[in-house]
Design a protein around this motif. Structure first.
Motif, PDB file in Angstrom:
ATOM      1  N   MET A 190       0.834  -1.198   0.000  1.00  0.00           N
ATOM      2  CA  MET A 190       0.000   0.000   0.000  1.00  0.00           C
ATOM      3  C   MET A 190       0.873   1.253   0.000  1.00  0.00           C
ATOM      4  O   MET A 190       0.629   2.197  -0.764  1.00  0.00           O
ATOM      5  CB  MET A 190      -0.921   0.004   1.223  1.00  0.00           C
ATOM      6  CG  MET A 190      -2.118  -0.889   1.082  1.00  0.00           C
ATOM      7  SD  MET A 190      -3.235  -0.277  -0.203  1.00  0.00           S
ATOM      8  CE  MET A 190      -4.149  -1.774  -0.552  1.00  0.00           C
ATOM      9  N   SER A 191       1.877   1.282   0.844  1.00  0.00           N
ATOM     10  CA  SER A 191       2.768   2.443   0.880  1.00  0.00           C
ATOM     11  C   SER A 191       3.454   2.639  -0.466  1.00  0.00           C
ATOM     12  O   SER A 191       3.608   3.772  -0.942  1.00  0.00           O
ATOM     13  CB  SER A 191       3.798   2.292   1.997  1.00  0.00           C
ATOM     14  OG  SER A 191       3.158   2.304   3.273  1.00  0.00           O
ATOM     15  N   ALA A 192       3.850   1.538  -1.098  1.00  0.00           N
ATOM     16  CA  ALA A 192       4.493   1.617  -2.408  1.00  0.00           C
ATOM     17  C   ALA A 192       3.535   2.128  -3.478  1.00  0.00           C
ATOM     18  O   ALA A 192       3.968   2.686  -4.490  1.00  0.00           O
ATOM     19  CB  ALA A 192       5.032   0.242  -2.808  1.00  0.00           C
ATOM     20  N   ALA A 193       2.233   1.967  -3.255  1.00  0.00           N
ATOM     21  CA  ALA A 193       1.222   2.441  -4.209  1.00  0.00           C
ATOM     22  C   ALA A 193       0.773   3.866  -3.897  1.00  0.00           C
ATOM     23  O   ALA A 193      -0.230   4.333  -4.448  1.00  0.00           O
ATOM     24  CB  ALA A 193       0.014   1.506  -4.193  1.00  0.00           C
ATOM     25  N   GLY A 194       1.485   4.563  -3.024  1.00  0.00           N
ATOM     26  CA  GLY A 194       1.119   5.940  -2.721  1.00  0.00           C
ATOM     27  C   GLY A 194      -0.010   6.053  -1.727  1.00  0.00           C
ATOM     28  O   GLY A 194      -0.710   7.068  -1.682  1.00  0.00           O
ATOM     29  N   ILE A 195      -0.202   4.998  -0.923  1.00  0.00           N
ATOM     30  CA  ILE A 195      -1.207   5.012   0.138  1.00  0.00           C
ATOM     31  C   ILE A 195      -0.434   4.822   1.442  1.00  0.00           C
ATOM     32  O   ILE A 195      -0.260   3.695   1.927  1.00  0.00           O
ATOM     33  CB  ILE A 195      -2.252   3.895  -0.073  1.00  0.00           C
ATOM     34  CG1 ILE A 195      -2.899   4.054  -1.442  1.00  0.00           C
ATOM     35  CG2 ILE A 195      -3.309   3.905   1.032  1.00  0.00           C
ATOM     36  CD1 ILE A 195      -3.680   2.850  -1.904  1.00  0.00           C
ATOM     37  N   PRO A 196       0.098   5.907   2.015  1.00  0.00           N
ATOM     38  CA  PRO A 196       1.056   5.775   3.116  1.00  0.00           C
ATOM     39  C   PRO A 196       0.409   5.249   4.396  1.00  0.00           C
ATOM     40  O   PRO A 196      -0.437   5.896   5.003  1.00  0.00           O
ATOM     41  CB  PRO A 196       1.583   7.201   3.310  1.00  0.00           C
ATOM     42  CG  PRO A 196       0.524   8.077   2.730  1.00  0.00           C
ATOM     43  CD  PRO A 196      -0.122   7.309   1.633  1.00  0.00           C
ATOM     44  N   VAL A 197       0.827   4.070   4.792  1.00  0.00           N
ATOM     45  CA  VAL A 197       0.335   3.425   6.010  1.00  0.00           C
ATOM     46  C   VAL A 197       1.242   3.811   7.167  1.00  0.00           C
ATOM     47  O   VAL A 197       2.470   3.731   7.080  1.00  0.00           O
ATOM     48  CB  VAL A 197       0.302   1.891   5.833  1.00  0.00           C
ATOM     49  CG1 VAL A 197       0.031   1.192   7.154  1.00  0.00           C
ATOM     50  CG2 VAL A 197      -0.765   1.510   4.803  1.00  0.00           C
ATOM     51  N   GLU A 198       0.633   4.235   8.271  1.00  0.00           N
ATOM     52  CA  GLU A 198       1.405   4.585   9.457  1.00  0.00           C
ATOM     53  C   GLU A 198       1.727   3.345  10.283  1.00  0.00           C
ATOM     54  O   GLU A 198       2.863   3.152  10.710  1.00  0.00           O
ATOM     55  CB  GLU A 198       0.625   5.589  10.303  1.00  0.00           C
ATOM     56  CG  GLU A 198       0.435   6.918   9.609  1.00  0.00           C
ATOM     57  CD  GLU A 198      -0.331   7.931  10.446  1.00  0.00           C
ATOM     58  OE1 GLU A 198      -0.290   9.125  10.106  1.00  0.00           O
ATOM     59  OE2 GLU A 198      -0.965   7.525  11.448  1.00  0.00           O
ATOM     60  N   PHE A 199       0.713   2.531  10.557  1.00  0.00           N
ATOM     61  CA  PHE A 199       0.938   1.295  11.318  1.00  0.00           C
ATOM     62  C   PHE A 199      -0.265   0.392  11.174  1.00  0.00           C
ATOM     63  O   PHE A 199      -1.312   0.788  10.674  1.00  0.00           O
ATOM     64  CB  PHE A 199       1.208   1.586  12.807  1.00  0.00           C
ATOM     65  CG  PHE A 199       0.088   2.314  13.510  1.00  0.00           C
ATOM     66  CD1 PHE A 199      -1.058   1.649  13.921  1.00  0.00           C
ATOM     67  CD2 PHE A 199       0.188   3.668  13.789  1.00  0.00           C
ATOM     68  CE1 PHE A 199      -2.078   2.312  14.575  1.00  0.00           C
ATOM     69  CE2 PHE A 199      -0.834   4.339  14.447  1.00  0.00           C
ATOM     70  CZ  PHE A 199      -1.976   3.655  14.833  1.00  0.00           C
TER      71      PHE A 199
END
Length: 453
Positions: A190-199
């Motif tokens: 998800m983070s790699a897809a521009g959806i930044p996950v915090e935790f």
């Protein structure tokens, strides 16, 4: 995230061969087309056609009557899905694939289709900007990971489903470790897809998990929310499992929430508008108080936009971690509206949406009610301290979809915020959903009445 030039380069060098053009339907699901890379470059830059019926179907993709804008009489022609290039991203869990979210346009006029969920939110973002505000929002999404696959669950008629865990795993690191290879994939891809996950963390039900997505402007955050749900389902399926964001998958399970955090900043200067040093109470500015007042005063009438299904209302139960009473408190998880953060991070956590919410509609309702509060200088009631499930003499979230539909039908506020076309369209959606449920005989009814009734 990539730009159009980067997409063209990747299509030409063969690292991207498929471009997904996607919209969200009334239920919040991604719909669209997969376009070959070469064709996309030569023919689809300006948009792809899709049938108008996609904004007038129920969960089963049936075409119910009652939609003025979409019907057999209007011939179910085409809308144009026009790419919003700011949403273009590579999808790591799909081979050689990029995705762009699109706005739905009426092709002859070029006008945005007013009932499209992304348009509904756009209008509230524009309304905020007219008032010199920008809404910053973020979602906390809860879901269940099942050992069953979607196909396996269907073969079992969705009975006796097996969550991945077998005891309450709220914050449990050991329990979460058992599915960590998949949770890690969720976070990283998800983070790699521009959806930044915090935790991510274990939640209160066996096999239940929560992921926090980093805040951004309202439209971007709603895009992330919609893509997150879709992407998790795809990755779970690829791994032979299922995830569900259903608000209450079983009456014995903890419900799935989608808590939404919101604050305002000045649209031009960029300074936060919810915090005021020495503000009362809790450092709240007048703008924040009025926004909160608007939420408490108006969200009951707008409940359908936050809780759109029959099942949504089964999550609202006393002592369930889902709110029932429309009150607010500082760091109080029993309230519908929880004030959290300090200084510039001071914000409102709206605990009403479930995992089944359409993010565009839920965000639009939150912004719309809050802006109404600012415009009319609505002061919130006094802070509720203690167990808000025990509050008396306060407004309550509707108990069922039929009640939410009735409130929406009678609401002048909803028409002021969204306009008649949008209200009538979604009011019909609520009626269609209620009628579908009312016509079905359930297992509960047979168990209760077959012999003894």
């Amino acid at each position: 995230m990539i730009d159009l030039e980067g997409l063209e380069s990747r299509i030409r060098d063969g690292s991207i061969d498929t471009v997904i053009s996607a919209i969200t339907d009334l239920q919040g699901r991604l719909m669209g087309k997969r376009v070959t890379g070469d064709f996309f470059l030569t023919h689809a830059r300006e948009g792809t056609h899709l049938c108008t019926y996609l904004l007038g179907t129920d969960m089963e993709m049936r075409t119910p009557s009652g939609y003025r804008l979409l019907s057999w009489e209007t011939c179910y022609g085409d809308y144009l899905a026009v790419p919003d290039w700011s949403t273009l991203r590579i999808i790591p869990w799909l081979e050689k694939t990029a995705l762009v979210l699109a706005d739905v346009q009426d092709e002859p006029t070029g006008a945005l289709v007013p009932v499209a969920p992304r348009t509904v939110l756009r209008r509230q973002v524009e309304r905020a900007r007219y008032m010199e505000f920008e809404a910053l929002m973020a979602s906390e999404l809860e879901f269940y990971l099942l050992r069953d696959s979607y196909e396996g669950a269907a073969k079992k008629n969705f009975h006796d489903l097996e969550p991945f865990g077998w005891y309450n795993e709220d914050y449990h690191l050991l329990q979460a470790t058992k599915a960590e290879p998949l949770y890690r994939r969720f976070r990283n891809e998800m983070s790699a897809a521009g959806i930044p996950v915090e935790f991510s963390k274990g939640e209160a039900g066996p096999g239940q998990h929560e992921v926090n997505i980093h805040y951004d402007a309202a439209l971007e955050s709603a895009d992330r929310h919609a893509l997150f749900k879709h992407g998790l389902k795809e990755m779970a399926w690829q791994s032979g499992h299922a995830v569900t964001f259903m608000a209450k998958p079983d009456h014995t399970w903890t419900g799935n929430s989608a808590h939404v955090h919101v604050s305002l900043r000045h649209a031009e200067r960029g300074d936060t508008l919810f915090h005021q040093p020495g503000g009362t109470p809790h450092g709240m500015s007048e703008t924040m108080r009025h926004f909160l007042g608007g939420l408490i005063a108006g969200i009951r009438e707008l409940a359908f936009f936050i809780a759109p299904f029959i099942n949504s209302y089964k999550r609202f139960a006393a002592g369930s971690w889902a709110p029932t009473n429309l009150v607010w408190g500082r760091d109080n998880r029993t309230c519908a509206f929880r004030i959290v953060g300090d200084g510039p991070a001071l914000r409102i956590e709206t605990r009403l949406p479930g995992g089944d919410a359409n993010p565009y509609l839920a965000y639009a309702a939150i912004i719309g009610a809050g802006l109404h509060g600012i415009a009319h200088r609505i002061e919130p009631p006094a802070e509720y301290k203690g167990n808000a499930y025990e509050a008396r003499g306060v407004p309550r979230i509707p108990r069922a979809l039929w009640e939410a539909a009735q409130l929406l039908e009678e609401s002048t506020l909803a028409r002021e915020i969204f306009g008649d076309d949008v209200v009538e369209h979604y009011l019909n959606t609520a009626r269609v959903e209620q009628e579908a449920y009312d016509s079905v005989v359930t297992c509960w009814e047979r168990q209760r009445y077959l012999e003894r009734g």
